[in-house]
Write a protein that holds these residues in place. Structure first.
Motif, mmCIF file in Angstrom:
data_model
loop_
_atom_site.group_PDB
_atom_site.id
_atom_site.type_symbol
_atom_site.label_atom_id
_atom_site.label_comp_id
_atom_site.label_asym_id
_atom_site.label_seq_id
_atom_site.Cartn_x
_atom_site.Cartn_y
_atom_site.Cartn_z
ATOM 1 N N GLY A 189 -7.347 65.869 28.353
ATOM 2 C CA GLY A 189 -7.493 67.127 29.075
ATOM 3 C C GLY A 189 -8.104 66.935 30.440
ATOM 4 N N THR A 190 -9.098 66.043 30.543
ATOM 5 C CA THR A 190 -9.720 65.747 31.839
ATOM 6 C C THR A 190 -8.721 65.073 32.769
ATOM 7 O OG1 THR A 190 -11.852 65.459 30.716
ATOM 8 C CG2 THR A 190 -11.657 64.598 32.955
ATOM 9 N N VAL A 191 -7.900 64.174 32.222
ATOM 10 C CA VAL A 191 -6.879 63.504 33.031
ATOM 11 C C VAL A 191 -5.885 64.535 33.581
ATOM 12 C CG1 VAL A 191 -5.038 61.782 33.037
ATOM 13 C CG2 VAL A 191 -7.119 61.369 31.721
ATOM 14 N N GLY A 192 -5.455 65.474 32.723
ATOM 15 C CA GLY A 192 -4.551 66.521 33.185
ATOM 16 C C GLY A 192 -5.159 67.378 34.272
ATOM 17 N N TRP A 193 -6.463 67.650 34.167
ATOM 18 C CA TRP A 193 -7.188 68.423 35.185
ATOM 19 C C TRP A 193 -7.158 67.700 36.530
ATOM 20 C CZ3 TRP A 193 -13.212 69.223 35.038
ATOM 21 C CH2 TRP A 193 -13.577 70.229 35.937
ATOM 22 N N VAL A 194 -7.382 66.394 36.502
ATOM 23 C CA VAL A 194 -7.358 65.605 37.745
ATOM 24 C C VAL A 194 -5.943 65.542 38.321
ATOM 25 C CG1 VAL A 194 -7.748 63.311 38.706
ATOM 26 C CG2 VAL A 194 -9.387 64.259 37.075
ATOM 27 N N LEU A 195 -4.930 65.368 37.457
ATOM 28 C CA LEU A 195 -3.546 65.294 37.938
ATOM 29 C C LEU A 195 -3.102 66.628 38.547
ATOM 30 C CD1 LEU A 195 -1.799 63.186 35.140
ATOM 31 C CD2 LEU A 195 -2.684 62.425 37.355
ATOM 32 N N ASP A 196 -3.599 67.743 38.005
ATOM 33 C CA ASP A 196 -3.313 69.053 38.609
ATOM 34 C C ASP A 196 -3.911 69.140 40.012
ATOM 35 O OD1 ASP A 196 -1.915 69.903 36.388
ATOM 36 O OD2 ASP A 196 -3.623 70.967 35.491
ATOM 37 N N ALA A 197 -5.126 68.602 40.179
ATOM 38 C CA ALA A 197 -5.757 68.599 41.500
ATOM 39 C C ALA A 197 -4.978 67.721 42.477
ATOM 40 C CB ALA A 197 -7.205 68.113 41.384
ATOM 41 N N ILE A 198 -4.402 66.612 41.980
ATOM 42 C CA ILE A 198 -3.582 65.751 42.834
ATOM 43 C C ILE A 198 -2.306 66.482 43.257
ATOM 44 C CG2 ILE A 198 -2.203 63.632 42.840
ATOM 45 C CD1 ILE A 198 -4.371 62.332 41.154
ATOM 46 N N LYS A 221 -0.685 70.729 49.796
ATOM 47 C CA LYS A 221 -1.375 70.808 51.087
ATOM 48 C C LYS A 221 -0.820 69.835 52.112
ATOM 49 C CE LYS A 221 -5.806 72.158 49.010
ATOM 50 N NZ LYS A 221 -7.199 71.728 48.766
ATOM 51 N N GLY A 222 0.198 69.052 51.742
ATOM 52 C CA GLY A 222 0.772 68.091 52.672
ATOM 53 C C GLY A 222 -0.004 66.802 52.788
ATOM 54 N N GLN A 223 -0.750 66.439 51.743
ATOM 55 C CA GLN A 223 -1.568 65.217 51.770
ATOM 56 C C GLN A 223 -0.970 64.128 50.880
ATOM 57 O OE1 GLN A 223 -5.356 66.809 50.468
ATOM 58 N NE2 GLN A 223 -5.893 67.548 52.512
ATOM 59 N N GLU A 224 0.372 64.048 50.850
ATOM 60 C CA GLU A 224 1.039 63.075 49.972
ATOM 61 C C GLU A 224 0.619 61.639 50.255
ATOM 62 O OE1 GLU A 224 2.597 65.366 51.693
ATOM 63 O OE2 GLU A 224 3.960 66.533 50.426
ATOM 64 N N ARG A 225 0.366 61.312 51.518
ATOM 65 C CA ARG A 225 0.058 59.920 51.853
ATOM 66 C C ARG A 225 -1.323 59.493 51.352
ATOM 67 N NH1 ARG A 225 -1.376 59.791 58.224
ATOM 68 N NH2 ARG A 225 -2.554 61.743 58.360
ATOM 69 N N TYR A 226 -2.153 60.463 50.935
ATOM 70 C CA TYR A 226 -3.484 60.124 50.423
ATOM 71 C C TYR A 226 -3.543 60.150 48.898
ATOM 72 C CZ TYR A 226 -4.850 61.059 55.258
ATOM 73 O OH TYR A 226 -4.953 61.032 56.624
ATOM 74 N N ILE A 227 -2.385 60.323 48.244
ATOM 75 C CA ILE A 227 -2.370 60.435 46.790
ATOM 76 C C ILE A 227 -2.877 59.132 46.154
ATOM 77 C CG2 ILE A 227 -0.889 60.695 44.775
ATOM 78 C CD1 ILE A 227 -1.312 63.251 46.356
ATOM 79 N N PRO A 228 -3.873 59.213 45.252
ATOM 80 C CA PRO A 228 -4.391 57.990 44.611
ATOM 81 C C PRO A 228 -3.626 57.639 43.346
ATOM 82 C CG PRO A 228 -5.735 59.860 43.976
ATOM 83 C CD PRO A 228 -4.658 60.403 44.893
#
Length: 554
Positions: free
Chosen positions: A275-284, A290-297
């Motif tokens: 569930g925590t992993v899904g929460w982080v992936l939603d934030a990504i 927001k147009g920040q694809e190049r900063y995706i970790p």
């Protein structure tokens, strides 16, 4: 004569009453005074903790022999800083807070753009079995405050081996220099942002080609409540600015640090359950909007939850209980390979001409299900909401799941599911046998470590993959059948693979779940379609036999 005889007796009674009163009041007053002093001392300590730049934590008993960094006396209880490792007794806390600096997350008061920094030495309480960088002998063996440790590179040195050159030479940041964000880097980036320049690639520290800064996002409420300890250990090894407590700051805000770092370099270690992993992936995904694809970790997992099926699928194990040192975890993150994970859109549209509510939309990483396993998750979730303090142990959580599974074997609340639903795979209607549950899988593992699609391996079915754009759909006959599948005594009913899954619940109310988030659902249409890919990290060091077979088949 009679009156004079009563006077000594009255005096004696009076004295007895006074002594009795004193014997009662004195312990009460002493207890009250001690309680007042203890409360006053705790308020003073709390005030120091609140204002300090150290990350102080109070402990009643240190886990190893410890010595106060101020008075050098042996201490059993006191405070320690989880960032720099200082240890101090209660009475010396204020002096230590004023005298010693903690790790600086960003260098300040420096002219220009520094590209290095000296060692930050702390005396005493060096880690067990540490080795002197000068004479290569063991440090910290004497029963007193002795020897030094650098809070950045973790190098240790004896008192007698410490020379002036070591005090002034530049710190190399040690073994994890490729993962650490140096304070001088953040200072340079901060200056560039003020000047509205964004060419961060020119400020890569140490002129290293393989710099891959890691961010640690820990959910302290997951699993066995190991998050607090892990946060401190990661802060000791990395820059504290890289370590986030998700109970205090959301992942969307924490991930903004990625925009301060060079493109396509950042790795994120998520300490928590699926569930925590899904929460982080939603934030990504929000970063993409927001147009920040190049900063995706890229995302790695340290499994602290109960099920941890996604973590198991990606090679990070079924659960972490402290058996692997934090240093080894960071090495695993450095060595992990990048892969893609399919993410799916689950849309639930309620039936009825007069229904004006918007469809429910979920994002699925692991699986969707309707039937007995969703019912167990729903019952578990309801009881955890009432008494969350009872569900802090992974063993207790699994025991509660077992209880509800046993109960459903007797009650069979989800029977005759095949008469209540219609299933379509890529637009083709599937004739359903007598079932109680349907499970739609994106990953290889289900139910806390069971390879559901491959089953017992008695039939040649294509292996389930998490990056092929296909979903695997299976059916189960009930809770007892689920238990048989998990211990490899039975196979599920394989219904097929598809790019799009459509399930129509015609009547009644049934339990459903998406990645462990359950709810009770009335008549509706559930449509599952591909949404996007997530960039994950795969650790190949702890493969099972099934993983080896799948890797060979590829």
């Amino acid at each position: 004569m009679e009156g004079s005889g009563d006077a000594p007796g009255a005096v004696a009674d009076w004295r007895l009453a006074v002594w009795t009163l004193c014997s009662v009041l004195l312990p009460v007053l002493i207890t009250a005074w001690c309680s007042f002093q203890r409360s006053r001392r705790q308020l003073l300590i709390r005030d120091i903790f609140r204002k300090s730049k150290h990350d102080w934590h109070y402990t009643d008993l240190f886990g190893q022999p410890s010595y106060c960094c101020v008075c050098a006396q042996h201490i059993l209880r006191g405070a320690f800083c989880s960032c720099c490792g200082l240890r101090v007794s209660e009475r010396c806390l204020k002096k230590a807070d004023q005298r010693f600096l903690c790790k600086e997350i960003m260098m300040r008061g420096t002219a220009g753009a520094p590209s290095s920094m000296p060692h930050h030495w702390i005396r005493g309480n060096v880690p067990l079995c540490s080795c002197c960088i000068v004479c290569k002998q063991q440090c910290g063996t004497q029963p007193k405050l002795c020897d030094y440790r650098c809070v950045w590179c973790q190098y240790t040195v004896h008192d007698e081996c410490m020379v002036d050159c070591l005090r002034t030479e530049d710190c190399t940041f040690g073994e994890f220099k490729d993962l650490i964000i140096p304070p001088y880097y953040l200072s340079a980036i901060n200056q560039m942002r003020k000047e509205k320049r964004t060419s961060y690639e020119k400020v890569v520290p140490y002129d290293r080609k393989h710099w891959m800064p890691v961010m640690v996002l820990a959910n302290t409420r997951s699993g066995n409540n190991m998050g607090e300890t892990l946060l401190g250990e990661f802060k000791m090894l990395l820059n504290p600015v890289q370590v986030f407590d998700l109970s205090k700051i959301g992942p969307a805000k924490a991930l903004q640090l990625c925009t301060w770092l060079p493109c396509n370099t950042v790795r994120v270690l998520v300490c928590g359950g699926d569930g925590t992993v899904g929460w982080v992936l939603d934030a990504i995904d929000e970063m993409k909007i927001k147009g920040q694809e190049r900063y995706i970790p890229q995302v790695a997992i340290l499994p602290l939850g109960t099920g941890n099926d996604l973590s198991n699928t990606l090679g990070w194990g079924a659960g972490y209980a402290g058996e692997v040192p934090v240093e080894q975890i960071l090495r695993n993150v450095m060595e992990a390979d990048g892969i893609k994970l399919d993410r799916w859109k689950v849309q639930v549209t309620n039936k009825g001409y007069y229904n004006l509510r918007k469809p429910k939309v979920f994002t699925m990483n692991n699986y969707f299900s309707v039937g007995p396993d969703a019912l167990m998750a729903l019952n578990f979730h309801a009881h955890r909401e009432k008494t969350p303090s009872l569900f802090s142990s992974r063993i207790i959580n699994k025991a509660v799941y077992f209880f509800y599974g046993t109960k459903d074997c007797l009650v069979q609340e989800c029977k005759d599911l095949n008469k209540k639903v219609e299933l379509e795979l890529d637009g083709e209607r599937i004739e359903l046998p007598n079932l109680e549950g349907i499970i739609v899988l994106n990953i290889g593992y289900w139910g806390g470590g069971c390879r559901l699609w491959e089953g017992m391996g008695d039939e040649p079915y294509p292996l389930a993959r998490h990056d092929d754009g296909l979903l695997e759909v299976v059916g189960v006959h009930g809770s007892f059948h689920c238990a048989q599948i998990q211990v490899k005594l039975a196979n599920p009913v394989r219904l097929g693979q598809a790019h799009t899954v459509r399930l129509i619940l015609k009547s009644s109310k049934m339990p459903m779940q998406v990645d462990g988030e359950p709810w009770a659902q009335g008549p509706c249409t559930v449509t599952i379609t591909h949404k996007t890919h997530a960039l994950m990290l795969y650790h190949s060091g702890e493969q099972t036999d099934d993983d080896d077979a799948s890797s060979l088949s590829e």
